[in-house]
Design a protein around this motif. Structure first.
Motif, PDB file in Angstrom:
ATOM      1  N   LEU A  42       0.826  -1.205   0.000  1.00  0.00           N
ATOM      2  CA  LEU A  42       0.000   0.000   0.000  1.00  0.00           C
ATOM      3  C   LEU A  42       0.861   1.257   0.000  1.00  0.00           C
ATOM      4  O   LEU A  42       1.804   1.371   0.786  1.00  0.00           O
ATOM      5  N   ILE A  43       0.542   2.157  -0.904  1.00  0.00           N
ATOM      6  CA  ILE A  43       1.085   3.522  -0.872  1.00  0.00           C
ATOM      7  C   ILE A  43      -0.072   4.430  -0.508  1.00  0.00           C
ATOM      8  O   ILE A  43      -1.092   4.454  -1.204  1.00  0.00           O
ATOM      9  N   GLN A  44       0.055   5.160   0.581  1.00  0.00           N
ATOM     10  CA  GLN A  44      -1.018   6.032   1.050  1.00  0.00           C
ATOM     11  C   GLN A  44      -0.479   7.430   1.233  1.00  0.00           C
ATOM     12  O   GLN A  44       0.531   7.634   1.913  1.00  0.00           O
ATOM     13  N   LEU A  45      -1.121   8.425   0.608  1.00  0.00           N
ATOM     14  CA  LEU A  45      -0.625   9.788   0.662  1.00  0.00           C
ATOM     15  C   LEU A  45      -1.777  10.761   0.820  1.00  0.00           C
ATOM     16  O   LEU A  45      -2.934  10.429   0.543  1.00  0.00           O
ATOM     17  N   ASP A  46      -1.442  11.967   1.306  1.00  0.00           N
ATOM     18  CA  ASP A  46      -2.451  12.997   1.506  1.00  0.00           C
ATOM     19  C   ASP A  46      -2.326  14.048   0.412  1.00  0.00           C
ATOM     20  O   ASP A  46      -1.232  14.444   0.023  1.00  0.00           O
ATOM     21  N   VAL A  47      -3.474  14.510  -0.050  1.00  0.00           N
ATOM     22  CA  VAL A  47      -3.547  15.430  -1.188  1.00  0.00           C
ATOM     23  C   VAL A  47      -4.465  16.588  -0.814  1.00  0.00           C
ATOM     24  O   VAL A  47      -5.566  16.372  -0.293  1.00  0.00           O
ATOM     25  N   THR A  48      -4.023  17.797  -1.073  1.00  0.00           N
ATOM     26  CA  THR A  48      -4.828  18.987  -0.802  1.00  0.00           C
ATOM     27  C   THR A  48      -5.280  19.590  -2.123  1.00  0.00           C
ATOM     28  O   THR A  48      -4.461  19.832  -3.023  1.00  0.00           O
ATOM     29  N   VAL A  49      -6.579  19.851  -2.247  1.00  0.00           N
ATOM     30  CA  VAL A  49      -7.156  20.421  -3.467  1.00  0.00           C
ATOM     31  C   VAL A  49      -7.860  21.720  -3.097  1.00  0.00           C
ATOM     32  O   VAL A  49      -8.688  21.744  -2.183  1.00  0.00           O
ATOM     33  N   THR A  50      -7.537  22.799  -3.811  1.00  0.00           N
ATOM     34  CA  THR A  50      -8.139  24.112  -3.558  1.00  0.00           C
ATOM     35  C   THR A  50      -8.740  24.672  -4.839  1.00  0.00           C
ATOM     36  O   THR A  50      -8.371  24.273  -5.950  1.00  0.00           O
ATOM     37  N   ASP A  51      -9.669  25.630  -4.671  1.00  0.00           N
ATOM     38  CA  ASP A  51     -10.243  26.310  -5.837  1.00  0.00           C
ATOM     39  C   ASP A  51      -9.408  27.532  -6.175  1.00  0.00           C
ATOM     40  O   ASP A  51      -8.316  27.736  -5.616  1.00  0.00           O
ATOM     41  N   LYS A  52      -9.903  28.360  -7.082  1.00  0.00           N
ATOM     42  CA  LYS A  52      -9.138  29.516  -7.539  1.00  0.00           C
ATOM     43  C   LYS A  52      -8.869  30.517  -6.417  1.00  0.00           C
ATOM     44  O   LYS A  52      -7.897  31.264  -6.461  1.00  0.00           O
ATOM     45  N   ARG A  53      -9.735  30.545  -5.400  1.00  0.00           N
ATOM     46  CA  ARG A  53      -9.574  31.482  -4.283  1.00  0.00           C
ATOM     47  C   ARG A  53      -8.721  30.899  -3.151  1.00  0.00           C
ATOM     48  O   ARG A  53      -8.522  31.548  -2.131  1.00  0.00           O
ATOM     49  N   GLY A  54      -8.265  29.678  -3.323  1.00  0.00           N
ATOM     50  CA  GLY A  54      -7.452  29.048  -2.280  1.00  0.00           C
ATOM     51  C   GLY A  54      -8.245  28.311  -1.232  1.00  0.00           C
ATOM     52  O   GLY A  54      -7.667  27.825  -0.252  1.00  0.00           O
ATOM     53  N   ASN A  55      -9.570  28.193  -1.407  1.00  0.00           N
ATOM     54  CA  ASN A  55     -10.399  27.478  -0.441  1.00  0.00           C
ATOM     55  C   ASN A  55     -10.333  25.971  -0.696  1.00  0.00           C
ATOM     56  O   ASN A  55     -10.233  25.517  -1.844  1.00  0.00           O
ATOM     57  N   ILE A  56     -10.422  25.187   0.380  1.00  0.00           N
ATOM     58  CA  ILE A  56     -10.357  23.735   0.269  1.00  0.00           C
ATOM     59  C   ILE A  56     -11.594  23.208  -0.455  1.00  0.00           C
ATOM     60  O   ILE A  56     -12.730  23.560  -0.122  1.00  0.00           O
ATOM     61  N   VAL A  57     -11.400  22.352  -1.455  1.00  0.00           N
ATOM     62  CA  VAL A  57     -12.491  21.666  -2.152  1.00  0.00           C
ATOM     63  C   VAL A  57     -12.800  20.387  -1.391  1.00  0.00           C
ATOM     64  O   VAL A  57     -11.915  19.548  -1.182  1.00  0.00           O
ATOM     65  N   THR A  58     -14.037  20.231  -0.970  1.00  0.00           N
ATOM     66  CA  THR A  58     -14.383  19.129  -0.059  1.00  0.00           C
ATOM     67  C   THR A  58     -15.227  18.036  -0.701  1.00  0.00           C
ATOM     68  O   THR A  58     -15.496  17.027  -0.054  1.00  0.00           O
ATOM     69  N   ASP A  59     -15.651  18.197  -1.970  1.00  0.00           N
ATOM     70  CA  ASP A  59     -16.640  17.266  -2.540  1.00  0.00           C
ATOM     71  C   ASP A  59     -16.142  16.528  -3.774  1.00  0.00           C
ATOM     72  O   ASP A  59     -16.931  16.164  -4.647  1.00  0.00           O
ATOM     73  N   LEU A  60     -14.825  16.317  -3.886  1.00  0.00           N
ATOM     74  CA  LEU A  60     -14.314  15.558  -5.024  1.00  0.00           C
ATOM     75  C   LEU A  60     -14.742  14.097  -4.947  1.00  0.00           C
ATOM     76  O   LEU A  60     -14.865  13.527  -3.865  1.00  0.00           O
ATOM     77  N   ARG A  61     -14.941  13.503  -6.124  1.00  0.00           N
ATOM     78  CA  ARG A  61     -15.230  12.074  -6.213  1.00  0.00           C
ATOM     79  C   ARG A  61     -13.952  11.318  -6.599  1.00  0.00           C
ATOM     80  O   ARG A  61     -13.036  11.903  -7.192  1.00  0.00           O
ATOM     81  N   PRO A  62     -13.868  10.038  -6.297  1.00  0.00           N
ATOM     82  CA  PRO A  62     -12.655   9.285  -6.652  1.00  0.00           C
ATOM     83  C   PRO A  62     -12.336   9.313  -8.135  1.00  0.00           C
ATOM     84  O   PRO A  62     -11.158   9.290  -8.521  1.00  0.00           O
ATOM     85  N   ASP A  63     -13.376   9.374  -8.998  1.00  0.00           N
ATOM     86  CA  ASP A  63     -13.112   9.360 -10.434  1.00  0.00           C
ATOM     87  C   ASP A  63     -12.600  10.701 -10.954  1.00  0.00           C
ATOM     88  O   ASP A  63     -12.255  10.826 -12.134  1.00  0.00           O
ATOM     89  N   GLU A  64     -12.522  11.730 -10.069  1.00  0.00           N
ATOM     90  CA  GLU A  64     -12.009  13.033 -10.489  1.00  0.00           C
ATOM     91  C   GLU A  64     -10.520  13.191 -10.191  1.00  0.00           C
ATOM     92  O   GLU A  64      -9.947  14.242 -10.453  1.00  0.00           O
ATOM     93  N   ILE A  65      -9.906  12.192  -9.610  1.00  0.00           N
ATOM     94  CA  ILE A  65      -8.484  12.253  -9.261  1.00  0.00           C
ATOM     95  C   ILE A  65      -7.753  11.090  -9.925  1.00  0.00           C
ATOM     96  O   ILE A  65      -8.236   9.943  -9.918  1.00  0.00           O
TER      97      ILE A  65
END
Length: 711
Positions: A42-65
């Motif tokens: 297992l390789i397990q890592l943390d990923v941070t996703v933000t919008d254009k304003r720098g706010n955290i995106v909280t509703d990504l689906r697995p098929d979007e990454i």
């Protein structure tokens, strides 16, 4: 008469250091989000996703990454969003609980309560004198306004002797003491300002640009400066690496905030050729350690927005126009180069870099808001950990949703966590680990109370009383019917930068007579030791204990401030406690001979657990009280806190004259009724002494004592 027992114990505290030099035990009269996993399965890592304003995106689906390892797309097997927004949203509500203007001791930190673990690393190897001022101000604002419940924080200087683990705390008093030690390091690479001003020099005959590869006097000077700064840069990176190693097993969202004037990734020799081996090698090792420990590194340029042109401090005498322009260009290049080093470190570990920002506090706030992330896992193939194929595995993560930015760790070395050399710890290493951990190990329950007092002969002393629950220690049978306990003790006092001031490491054998066994098991025993303190300041007292028969461990720690009595300011010693029944208290108050409570002041002062419906006697020494013609003019007030709120506030009353065995100290004792209606839990007793003969700004001293109410 009711105060005679406490007065006797106060005297013992003042003159008991000679016995304390040879300490003797005195019988009584992982959460899944903690680490990034790098295993063969297992390789397990943390990923941070933000919008254009720098706010955290909280509703990504697995098929979007999409995850790519060395250019090959990987199948995602684990996907979840870890949010720390709850802490941020409730910050203002939590502040309402705090008592305004009162710095209360915190409750004992527990692993399950930690939401964020934050190391603020002050790079005093590079900070200029100006930057140091702004860093201190930002750190104070963070501790006073931005630190929240559930935060475990350390403030560490790269140029000091650092002990990483023992500096993590939730005690704001300890953090403020660390901030006071943040000063400009004149031996570091930092100047008074962001750039050293130009100095006058003798005119040269040839002001033309040097030919490529030519070794000029300016080039030789630059080569020396770059070499010197690269040494400081590797020192900074080594210090951060050490801190991250100490954070490997700590809980919560782990982050390092580096406040620095930056460092260059490359050095140049006198001919102008660039080299990157020294700094980049240290960076690669640091990035791999941060990725394995699941620590995100954020960087902040403490210089803020800088002007690189000429200023009034520059002396351009002896330089041509072309040479002045080259100096300005060198400043601009140096600023960009040192900022790129900060950006590279943050980018490779999944963090962000704050540059060209004069408000460091807002930069820290932006970093604190960046604490939510996606936890993504995939199964590696056999080539991932095959050193014949590749040594370093590069990661790339793509987000399909338009208008988003993604931050992630750059990669990892081809060594799984199972193959890392982690030798089995010896009993001594386990004992040291328990001592330095910010969390109390409670396989053997220990309760520590460290008291400051001053002795006319020995000076400032920190005396520590450690209650040990005897039920947690296995006893062996002796031929005469007695019992025996064998245990190791490791106690140490640490300064505010993690440096050991004194320590005790011994093995004890305790024999308990048959007629005292029941009392021993019921009430435990007290381990008593003392350290002399040469310099005033903030200290941590830590102790760890190991039972030989069971290999169980126990540990405890406490923060203590040692005042400077030479400043002639009102000060108080630590507080001695005694718990008695109401009937015993009434008997003493009526003038009848005093008797000890069921456990005695040593147990009560160390354990600090008292039943409802009893009386808590307390006493301490008062130093530097002003003397009038007849006697001091002192008053006192007591407050009782629970969960940061005042639950009792006594009236201001005069301090009665007490007998004292020390000419430089007054002894004070009083009592507090613990009503039968008091809710069980942790409480803090605050005592405020006011000297009406002293100047207004130097006439008040405060002392706290924490205790627990039981059923």
């Amino acid at each position: 008469m009711r105060n005679i027992t406490l007065l006797a114990l106060l005297t013992l505290s003042c003159f008991g250091y000679a016995a304390g030099q040879t300490p003797t035990p005195t019988p009584p009269p992982a959460d899944e989000t903690d680490v990034v996993k790098i295993t063969t399965t297992l390789i397990q890592l943390d990923v941070t996703v933000t919008d254009k304003r720098g706010n955290i995106v909280t509703d990504l689906r697995p098929d979007e990454i999409e995850v790519y390892e060395n250019g090959e797309k990987q199948k995602i097997t684990n996907f979840s969003f870890i949010s720390n927004a709850r802490v941020i949203e409730t910050a203002e509500k939590e502040k309402e609980k705090e008592a305004p203007g009162v710095a209360l001791p915190p409750s004992r930190v527990r692993v399950e309560q930690v939401r964020r673990t934050i190391a603020l690393v002050v790079d005093d190897l590079t900070l200029s004198f100006e930057s140091t001022h702004f860093v201190r101000r930002a750190l104070k604002k963070f501790v006073d306004e931005q630190m929240q419940d559930g935060d475990l924080v350390a403030i560490i200087r790269t140029g000091a002797g650092i002990g990483a683990l023992q500096q993590f705390t939730n005690d704001k008093r300890q953090l403020h003491a660390a901030i006071e030690r943040v000063r400009w390091n004149s031996l570091g690479a930092g100047n008074i300002g962001a750039f050293a001003p130009l100095q006058a020099r003798a005119p040269t005959e040839d002001d033309d640009d040097p030919a490529p590869g030519e070794r000029t006097p300016e080039g030789i000077e630059r080569e020396f400066d770059d070499f010197r700064e690269s040494l400081f840069a590797t020192g900074t990176l080594g210090a951060i690496n050490y801190v991250i190693r100490g954070m490997q097993d700590l809980p919560g969202r782990k982050s390092v905030m580096l406040l620095s004037d930056g460092f260059s990734l490359f050095t140049r020799d006198a001919s102008g050729f660039r080299d990157s081996s020294r700094v980049l090698g240290s960076l690669r090792r640091l990035v791999d350690m941060a990725n394995r420990a699941s620590v995100v590194v954020y960087t902040m340029d403490a210089r803020g927005l800088q002007y690189t042109g000429l200023t009034a401090a520059d002396n351009t005498s002896g330089r041509s126009v072309e040479q002045i322009e080259r100096e300005i260009a060198n400043r601009r290049d140096r600023l960009l180069d040192t900022q790129e080093g900060l950006r590279y470190l943050a980018r490779q570990t999944g963090g962000i870099s704050i540059t060209n920002n004069n408000d460091l506090s807002s930069g820290i706030r932006r970093i604190l808001d960046d604490q939510s992330y996606y936890l993504i896992g995939y199964e590696p193939d056999e080539a991932t950990f095959d050193p014949k194929i590749r040594r370093f595995n590069r990661l790339e993560i793509k987000v399909k949703r338009p208008g988003t930015n993604v931050r992630y760790r750059s990669g990892f070395f081809g060594i799984s966590d199972e193959r890392l050399n982690r030798p089995q710890q010896t009993p001594g290493e386990r004992l040291l680990g328990a001592l330095t951990s910010p969390f109390a190990v409670q396989d053997i329950a220990l309760r520590l109370n460290a008291l400051f007092y001053n002795s006319p002969k020995e000076g400032n002393i920190i005396r520590s009383l450690v209650h040990v629950r005897a039920q947690d220690i296995k006893l062996s049978d002796m031929p005469d019917g007695s019992k025996q306990a064998v245990f190791d003790v490791f106690a140490a006092g640490f300064g505010d930068n993690g440096v050991v001031i004194d320590q005790i490491s011994k093995t004890y054998t305790m024999t308990i007579r048959k007629d005292n066994l029941q009392n021993f098991v019921k009430h435990g025993f007290v381990y008593d030791f003392a350290f002399p303190v040469k310099k005033p300041g903030a200290y941590q007292l830590r102790i760890a204990l190991r039972d030989h028969l069971t290999d169980k461990l126990g540990s405890a720690n406490q923060f203590v401030e040692v005042p400077n009595l030479k400043k002639d300011r009102l000060q108080l010693s630590g507080v001695v406690l005694e718990n008695v029944t109401f009937s015993e208290w009434q008997k003493r108050d009526s003038g009848q001979p005093a008797t000890l409570g069921p456990t005695g002041p040593l147990n009560d002062t160390s354990l600090r657990q008292f039943k409802r419906g009893t009386v808590l006697n307390y006493g301490f020494s008062i130093y530097n009280a002003k003397q009038a013609a007849t006697s001091p003019n002192l008053s006192y007030q007591t407050r009782l806190f629970r969960d940061g709120k005042v639950v009792f506030e006594g009236k201001v009353q005069p301090v009665p004259k007490m007998p004292s065995s020390m000419p430089t100290a007054l002894q004070y004792t009083s009592a507090l009724a613990l009503g039968s209606e008091m809710a069980p839990g942790d409480y803090v007793l605050q005592i405020v002494i006011t000297d009406h003969l002293a100047k207004p700004k130097r006439n008040t001293a405060t002392q706290f004592v924490q205790f627990e109410i039981t059923e």
